[in-house]
Design a protein around this motif. Structure first.
Motif, short mmCIF file in Angstrom:
data_model
loop_
_atom_site.label_atom_id
_atom_site.label_comp_id
_atom_site.label_asym_id
_atom_site.label_seq_id
_atom_site.Cartn_x
_atom_site.Cartn_y
_atom_site.Cartn_z
N SER A 101 48.56 5.50 48.10
CA SER A 101 48.76 4.18 48.70
C SER A 101 48.04 4.07 50.04
N GLY A 102 47.94 5.19 50.75
CA GLY A 102 47.27 5.20 52.04
C GLY A 102 45.76 5.09 51.96
N HIS A 103 45.19 5.25 50.75
CA HIS A 103 43.74 5.19 50.58
C HIS A 103 43.24 3.86 50.00
N ILE A 104 44.15 3.03 49.56
CA ILE A 104 43.75 1.85 48.78
C ILE A 104 42.78 0.94 49.54
N GLU A 105 43.10 0.61 50.79
CA GLU A 105 42.24 -0.31 51.54
C GLU A 105 40.83 0.26 51.70
N ASP A 106 40.73 1.54 51.99
CA ASP A 106 39.42 2.16 52.17
C ASP A 106 38.63 2.13 50.88
N TRP A 107 39.27 2.46 49.77
CA TRP A 107 38.55 2.48 48.50
C TRP A 107 38.08 1.08 48.13
N ALA A 108 38.92 0.08 48.35
CA ALA A 108 38.53 -1.29 48.04
C ALA A 108 37.33 -1.71 48.89
N ALA A 109 37.35 -1.36 50.18
CA ALA A 109 36.26 -1.71 51.07
C ALA A 109 34.98 -0.98 50.71
N THR A 110 35.11 0.21 50.16
CA THR A 110 33.94 1.01 49.78
C THR A 110 33.22 0.44 48.57
N GLY A 111 33.96 -0.20 47.67
CA GLY A 111 33.34 -0.75 46.47
C GLY A 111 33.92 -0.24 45.18
N VAL A 112 35.12 0.31 45.25
CA VAL A 112 35.85 0.76 44.06
C VAL A 112 36.58 -0.43 43.45
N ASP A 113 36.57 -0.54 42.12
CA ASP A 113 37.32 -1.63 41.49
C ASP A 113 38.42 -1.14 40.56
N ARG A 114 38.45 0.17 40.27
CA ARG A 114 39.52 0.72 39.44
C ARG A 114 39.90 2.10 39.96
N ILE A 115 41.19 2.42 39.89
CA ILE A 115 41.64 3.77 40.18
C ILE A 115 42.29 4.34 38.93
N TRP A 116 41.90 5.54 38.60
CA TRP A 116 42.43 6.25 37.44
C TRP A 116 43.49 7.22 37.94
N LEU A 117 44.73 6.98 37.53
CA LEU A 117 45.86 7.81 37.96
C LEU A 117 46.09 8.96 36.99
N PRO A 118 46.71 10.05 37.47
CA PRO A 118 47.11 11.11 36.55
C PRO A 118 48.23 10.62 35.64
N VAL A 119 48.54 11.39 34.61
CA VAL A 119 49.61 11.02 33.68
C VAL A 119 50.90 10.80 34.47
N ALA A 120 51.46 9.61 34.37
CA ALA A 120 52.48 9.17 35.32
C ALA A 120 53.91 9.51 34.89
N THR A 121 54.09 10.04 33.69
CA THR A 121 55.46 10.26 33.18
C THR A 121 55.80 11.74 33.13
N LYS A 122 57.07 12.01 32.86
CA LYS A 122 57.63 13.36 32.96
C LYS A 122 57.08 14.29 31.89
N GLY A 123 56.63 15.46 32.34
CA GLY A 123 56.17 16.50 31.44
C GLY A 123 57.14 17.66 31.39
N GLN A 124 56.89 18.57 30.47
CA GLN A 124 57.79 19.70 30.29
C GLN A 124 57.91 20.54 31.56
N SER A 125 56.83 20.60 32.36
CA SER A 125 56.85 21.43 33.57
C SER A 125 57.55 20.75 34.74
#
Length: 477
Positions: free
Chosen positions: A74-98
């Protein structure tokens, strides 16, 4: 081979007058003025917005600190948007066995985003559901789409049950007491392979005993068809905008097509294969984009393994399907791979990024590279170049073992560019024909302070530093 002019530039401090006289008579069209203030000004690249953007892979393997990653992003969003990023790919967001140590590629509960107490934790490694929702909203507020990483091949963390198809116990029982506290998409051995339908699905097996069967109607219903399916919950409730499909070699391309036909959104598959015809076949069958592993391995071969830029003449997905090629230099898997053939060395990363950010395809930045001080300013500048003057038809002007010169022809409103890659140990020059007549050129990469003038035929002698690159285009003057 160094030209006399290059030699004179190196003796500039000792013999300025001789250099100036010779430069006036030189036919290599290269100017090295003094004082530095006379260097022509670059255009503000924002004037040439070509509508292109880049994606950010917003994680690396085993991110730290645990339970805080959503807040970190969340702390990087403004910088990435200003840089020219239009999508962020997140890691798998749900609970895993580990549990709290899981990067998500051992999926257990597709609906636990960090709110159920299972596998030893309530939050996922990345944080709570509330933190994730805040991140997604902040990304949307800044004009960024959010891409969910989806693992459909296999499951982990279920309870033990007798499996008649294997005549032994397997960990294929998923219910509220066994790895699926949400109570949605409960599973048993019939939902995995082998089962009453068949022994296995179309593609390569991985994690064989918990290999999901996508032909089972109830699996289809829970994954994408039903009103409460994973796909529709992620899109309509969690507000994800698109999909990165993990290990798509593990199931038929029809699965990805069925998913995207049902819910839409940007989609890219991890078809890990450097053989371009395989990638082409997959994107044609799935209708989705694919990570351009053919480009990745060509860059690794050209820059690291062989040191031969003629390798770049080979097949790559961006050449076959530029609109379906997601190019990249590094990702969470390649960066932790100890096999040097599966990653691009630090010494050559910026050359590789210069290539993907000036050519066709949809480039991806890797979080660890962008946040590395060694690369960050250079990557920001290359993204600016990509989003502005990296446009128009592409033409290779010169290619040899140590040199690669490419031209983007631009259009009536956009000058385009020339990329000069040089992996040799000395400064190089090469005379080429451009689209620019009687124009001053500057290096928008900032890797050289030289400036050039094209002649009335558009010819100019471009240059690039040793083991580096330059991006030439017209100046404001």
């Amino acid at each position: 081979m160094k030209t006399p002019h290059t030699f004179l530039k190196k003796t500039f401090a000792l013999s300025f007058l001789v250099l100036a006289l010779l430069a006036c008579n030189s036919d290599d069209h290269t100017y090295t003025p003094d004082p530095p203030e006379t260097i022509p000004e670059k255009y503000d690249l924002g004037l040439f917005d070509n509508g292109k953007r880049v994606m950010m892979q917003a994680f690396y393997w085993d991110v730290e600190p645990r339970f805080e990653w959503w807040n970190t992003l969340s702390g990087h969003i403004e910088d990435w948007a200003a840089t020219g990023v239009d999508r962020i790919w997140l890691p798998v967001a749900t609970k895993g066995q580990s549990g709290g140590y899981s990067m998500g590629y051992d999926p257990s509960d597709y609906f636990d985003f960090g709110e159920f107490d299972q596998h030893g934790t309530v939050p996922t490694r990345f944080g709570t559901r509330e933190q994730l929702e805040h991140l997604i909203q902040k990304a949307h507020d800044n004009g960024l789409e959010v891409i969910a990483d989806i693992v459909l091949n296999h499951n982990s963390g279920g309870g033990e049950e007798y499996n008649p198809y294997r005549n032994k116990n397997t960990y294929t029982l998923f219910d509220t007491a066994n790895g699926n506290a949400s109570g949605k998409f409960n599973r048993s051995y019939e939902d995995f392979h082998p089962n009453s339908l068949h022994q296995h699905d179309e593609e390569a097996l991985f994690f064989e005993e918990q290999d999901l069967c996508h032909h089972q109607p109830r699996v289809q219903e829970w994954l994408w068809k039903g009103e409460h399916s994973v796909a529709k919950y992620y899109k309509n409730v969690m507000k994800f905008d698109g999909w990165r499909f993990d290990y798509v070699k593990g199931f038929g391309a029809w699965v990805v097509k069925a998913w995207t036909d049902e819910v839409g959104g940007f989609a890219v598959g991890e078809y890990w294969d450097g053989y371009n015809p395989e990638l082409v076949e997959w994107v044609e069958a799935s209708g989705a984009a694919a990570f351009d592993f053919s480009c990745f391995y060509k860059l690794d071969e050209a820059l690291d393994r062989k040191g031969d830029l003629t390798v770049l003449s080979g097949d790559m997905l961006w050449k076959s399907y530029p609109e379906k090629a997601v190019t990249f230099v590094a990702n969470h898997d390649t960066e932790k791979d100890e096999n040097p053939e599966n990653n691009i060395s630090a010494a050559h990363k910026m050359l590789a990024y210069a290539y993907i950010l000036t050519h066709d395809g949809y480039p991806t930045l890797f979080y660890s590279d962008y946040e590395n001080r060694q690369y960050r300013s250079g990557l920001k500048n290359l993204v600016s170049i990509h989003n502005s003057i990296a446009t128009g038809t592409l033409e290779v002007l010169h290619q040899s073992g140590e040199e690669y010169i490419m031209k983007r022809n631009g259009n009536d409103d956009n000058p385009g560019l020339i990329l000069y890659m040089n992996i040799g140990s000395d400064h190089r020059q090469r005379t080429v024909t451009t689209n620019w007549k009687d124009k001053k050129l500057v290096d928008y990469s900032g890797n050289t302070s030289a400036w050039l003038i094209t002649d009335s035929n558009g010819q100019v002698t471009v240059e690039a530093p040793a083991k580096g690159f330059a991006v030439w285009s017209v100046s404001r003057e």
